[in-house]
Design a protein around this motif. Sequence first.
Motif, short mmCIF file in Angstrom:
data_model
loop_
_atom_site.label_atom_id
_atom_site.label_comp_id
_atom_site.label_asym_id
_atom_site.label_seq_id
_atom_site.Cartn_x
_atom_site.Cartn_y
_atom_site.Cartn_z
N GLY A 103 -16.32 5.35 -77.50
CA GLY A 103 -15.92 4.41 -78.55
C GLY A 103 -14.82 3.46 -78.17
O GLY A 103 -14.51 2.54 -78.91
N ASN A 104 -14.22 3.63 -77.00
CA ASN A 104 -13.16 2.72 -76.59
C ASN A 104 -13.69 1.64 -75.67
O ASN A 104 -13.00 1.17 -74.77
CB ASN A 104 -12.06 3.51 -75.87
N ARG A 105 -14.93 1.28 -75.86
CA ARG A 105 -15.58 0.30 -75.02
C ARG A 105 -14.91 -1.05 -75.19
O ARG A 105 -14.66 -1.51 -76.29
CB ARG A 105 -17.06 0.21 -75.42
N LYS A 106 -14.64 -1.69 -74.07
CA LYS A 106 -13.96 -2.98 -74.09
C LYS A 106 -14.86 -4.05 -74.68
O LYS A 106 -16.03 -4.16 -74.33
CB LYS A 106 -13.55 -3.38 -72.66
N ILE A 107 -14.32 -4.82 -75.59
CA ILE A 107 -15.08 -5.89 -76.23
C ILE A 107 -15.12 -7.10 -75.31
O ILE A 107 -14.10 -7.52 -74.76
CB ILE A 107 -14.43 -6.29 -77.58
N ASP A 108 -16.31 -7.67 -75.11
CA ASP A 108 -16.45 -8.83 -74.25
C ASP A 108 -15.64 -10.00 -74.80
O ASP A 108 -15.66 -10.29 -76.00
CB ASP A 108 -17.93 -9.23 -74.13
N GLN A 109 -14.95 -10.67 -73.90
CA GLN A 109 -14.15 -11.82 -74.30
C GLN A 109 -15.06 -13.03 -74.51
O GLN A 109 -16.04 -13.23 -73.78
CB GLN A 109 -13.12 -12.13 -73.21
N SER A 110 -14.75 -13.84 -75.49
CA SER A 110 -15.55 -15.03 -75.79
C SER A 110 -14.63 -16.11 -76.36
O SER A 110 -13.41 -15.95 -76.41
CB SER A 110 -16.67 -14.70 -76.77
N TRP A 111 -15.25 -17.19 -76.82
CA TRP A 111 -14.46 -18.29 -77.39
C TRP A 111 -13.69 -17.84 -78.63
O TRP A 111 -12.68 -18.43 -79.00
CB TRP A 111 -15.38 -19.46 -77.73
N ILE A 112 -14.18 -16.78 -79.28
CA ILE A 112 -13.48 -16.26 -80.46
C ILE A 112 -12.04 -15.87 -80.12
O ILE A 112 -11.10 -16.14 -80.88
CB ILE A 112 -14.26 -15.05 -81.02
N ASP A 113 -11.86 -15.23 -78.97
CA ASP A 113 -10.53 -14.77 -78.58
C ASP A 113 -9.61 -15.92 -78.18
O ASP A 113 -8.40 -15.77 -78.19
CB ASP A 113 -10.66 -13.79 -77.41
N TYR A 115 -9.85 -19.29 -79.46
CA TYR A 115 -9.64 -20.36 -80.44
C TYR A 115 -9.40 -19.88 -81.87
O TYR A 115 -8.94 -20.68 -82.69
CB TYR A 115 -10.86 -21.30 -80.44
N LEU A 116 -9.71 -18.65 -82.20
CA LEU A 116 -9.55 -18.19 -83.58
C LEU A 116 -8.28 -17.35 -83.73
O LEU A 116 -7.87 -16.66 -82.79
CB LEU A 116 -10.75 -17.36 -84.01
N PRO A 117 -7.66 -17.39 -84.90
CA PRO A 117 -6.50 -16.51 -85.15
C PRO A 117 -6.92 -15.05 -85.04
O PRO A 117 -8.08 -14.69 -85.27
CB PRO A 117 -6.10 -16.87 -86.59
N GLU A 118 -5.96 -14.21 -84.72
CA GLU A 118 -6.26 -12.80 -84.48
C GLU A 118 -6.90 -12.12 -85.69
O GLU A 118 -7.81 -11.31 -85.55
CB GLU A 118 -4.97 -12.08 -84.09
N TYR A 123 -13.92 -10.73 -88.25
CA TYR A 123 -14.92 -11.28 -89.16
C TYR A 123 -15.91 -12.17 -88.41
O TYR A 123 -17.11 -12.18 -88.73
CB TYR A 123 -14.23 -12.06 -90.28
N ALA A 124 -15.40 -12.91 -87.43
CA ALA A 124 -16.30 -13.74 -86.61
C ALA A 124 -17.27 -12.87 -85.82
O ALA A 124 -18.45 -13.21 -85.67
CB ALA A 124 -15.48 -14.62 -85.68
N ARG A 125 -16.78 -11.74 -85.32
CA ARG A 125 -17.66 -10.83 -84.59
C ARG A 125 -18.65 -10.14 -85.54
O ARG A 125 -19.78 -9.87 -85.16
CB ARG A 125 -16.84 -9.77 -83.84
N LEU A 126 -18.19 -9.87 -86.75
CA LEU A 126 -19.09 -9.26 -87.73
C LEU A 126 -20.26 -10.18 -88.05
O LEU A 126 -21.39 -9.73 -88.24
CB LEU A 126 -18.30 -8.93 -89.01
N LYS A 131 -22.50 -14.87 -80.66
CA LYS A 131 -23.85 -14.66 -80.13
C LYS A 131 -24.83 -15.52 -80.94
O LYS A 131 -25.47 -15.05 -81.87
CB LYS A 131 -24.23 -13.19 -80.21
N PRO A 132 -24.93 -16.79 -80.61
CA PRO A 132 -25.69 -17.74 -81.44
C PRO A 132 -27.20 -17.60 -81.37
O PRO A 132 -27.90 -18.27 -82.13
CB PRO A 132 -25.24 -19.10 -80.90
N ILE A 133 -27.73 -16.75 -80.49
CA ILE A 133 -29.18 -16.68 -80.35
C ILE A 133 -29.85 -16.29 -81.67
O ILE A 133 -30.92 -16.80 -82.00
CB ILE A 133 -29.56 -15.68 -79.23
N GLY A 134 -29.23 -15.42 -82.46
CA GLY A 134 -29.81 -15.04 -83.74
C GLY A 134 -29.94 -16.21 -84.69
O GLY A 134 -30.92 -16.33 -85.44
N THR A 135 -28.94 -17.10 -84.67
CA THR A 135 -29.00 -18.30 -85.51
C THR A 135 -30.13 -19.22 -85.06
O THR A 135 -30.85 -19.79 -85.90
CB THR A 135 -27.66 -19.04 -85.46
#
Length: 403
Positions: A103-113, A115-118, A123-126, A131-135
């Motif tokens: 459960g301590n798996r490192k979260i992949d870094q992306s533009w969220i980290d 440009y967005l406030p902490e 919520y952005a990951r939720l 991951k825009p492919i779903g959109t």
Amino acid sequence: MALYRLSRINGRLLLRRRRCYLSITVSGINPPPTSNPSDNSLHSHLNASNFFEYSKRNSSSKQQFYNSVHLIRPYGVYQTLFGNSHISTLASKENEQEPKNNGNRKIDQSWIDEYLPEKARPYARLARLDKPIGTWLLAWPCMWSITMAAVPGSLPDFKMMALFGSGALLLRGAGCTINDLLDQDIDRKVERTRSRPVASGILTPFQGLCFLAFQLSLGLGILLQLNNFSRVLGASSLLLVFSYPLMKRLTFWPQAYLGLTFNWGALLGWAAVRGSLDPAIVLPLYASGVFWTLVYDTIYAHQDKEDDVRVGVKSTALRFADSTKEWIAGFGIACIGSLAFSGFYANIGWPYYTFLMAASGQLAWQILTVDLSSCADCNRKFVSNKWFGALVFTGILCGRLFP
């Protein structure tokens, strides 16, 4: 004099032998009891690159490392002992397999980290904004339908396309939030999903519900800009959105149910432009999207098949097993055939069929080359479906402009 020269020659030979048959061990660890150089479980070659990588990982300074190394009896190979492990010439063992970390798996870094406030990042990951492919997969059937509903010889309604693009982003995010709230117990048991915000505890279920209400309220604002028939048709899709996460517990065909949900825009786009539905055109278009979803989401499901068996959920990947490629090939043929029927009844021009052939090639490439035992390749093929959607859209657009 002869004895003196002979002793010097023997000394030189001994020195060369020591240089050629050095063995290295970390100070404080005894060499193995055996000196058999053919014991591959204890011996491995060590080149200069791995030697210095090892020194950097295990010493606070170069001097400390050099002081901890001593020579032991020659085996004819280089040997490094560190507990029960050894260093390989070809690759470091730490790169062969990354251990699970409960459960301590490192979260992949992306533009969220970046440009967005902490506070906004969970919520952005939720909503899977990283991951825009779903959109894309949700938006393309809408764009197909809106463009097919355009007047021959003219461009589609760009305002309508912008509304549906925004709606796809919001509805996909809302669907992910619903999925994570209902599946949080399952997600904690699956390696790929245990770092999701709700499953990992970064967000509470109440916070997830509040965020879902916010997403749905924005989606309602978009829906109210459509005609009355489209409002009713669009609101009815929420039944599919809310019930989809439960399907994996009930049937081996949750991918088919996802197809019914994700391609609702094929019906809604036409209705938003024309104010009604033309079954001869929109039903084959809708069916093509369902078959398409069965292709890409079955490929996607092969990433989690081992975890799905352990957790006790179902999927078409488990249902088809070794016959997966035959099944998805059939779905691919049905998808292309349905698109051809829809274009024929919509009186779309010949460029549409040219691009449809290109889309067929892209789909065939996915099915024929996918390595269903490789999670990375399954994900690559899944993500490539945005180009399939783009090819079909371009064909519809050119077919409408050049009837």
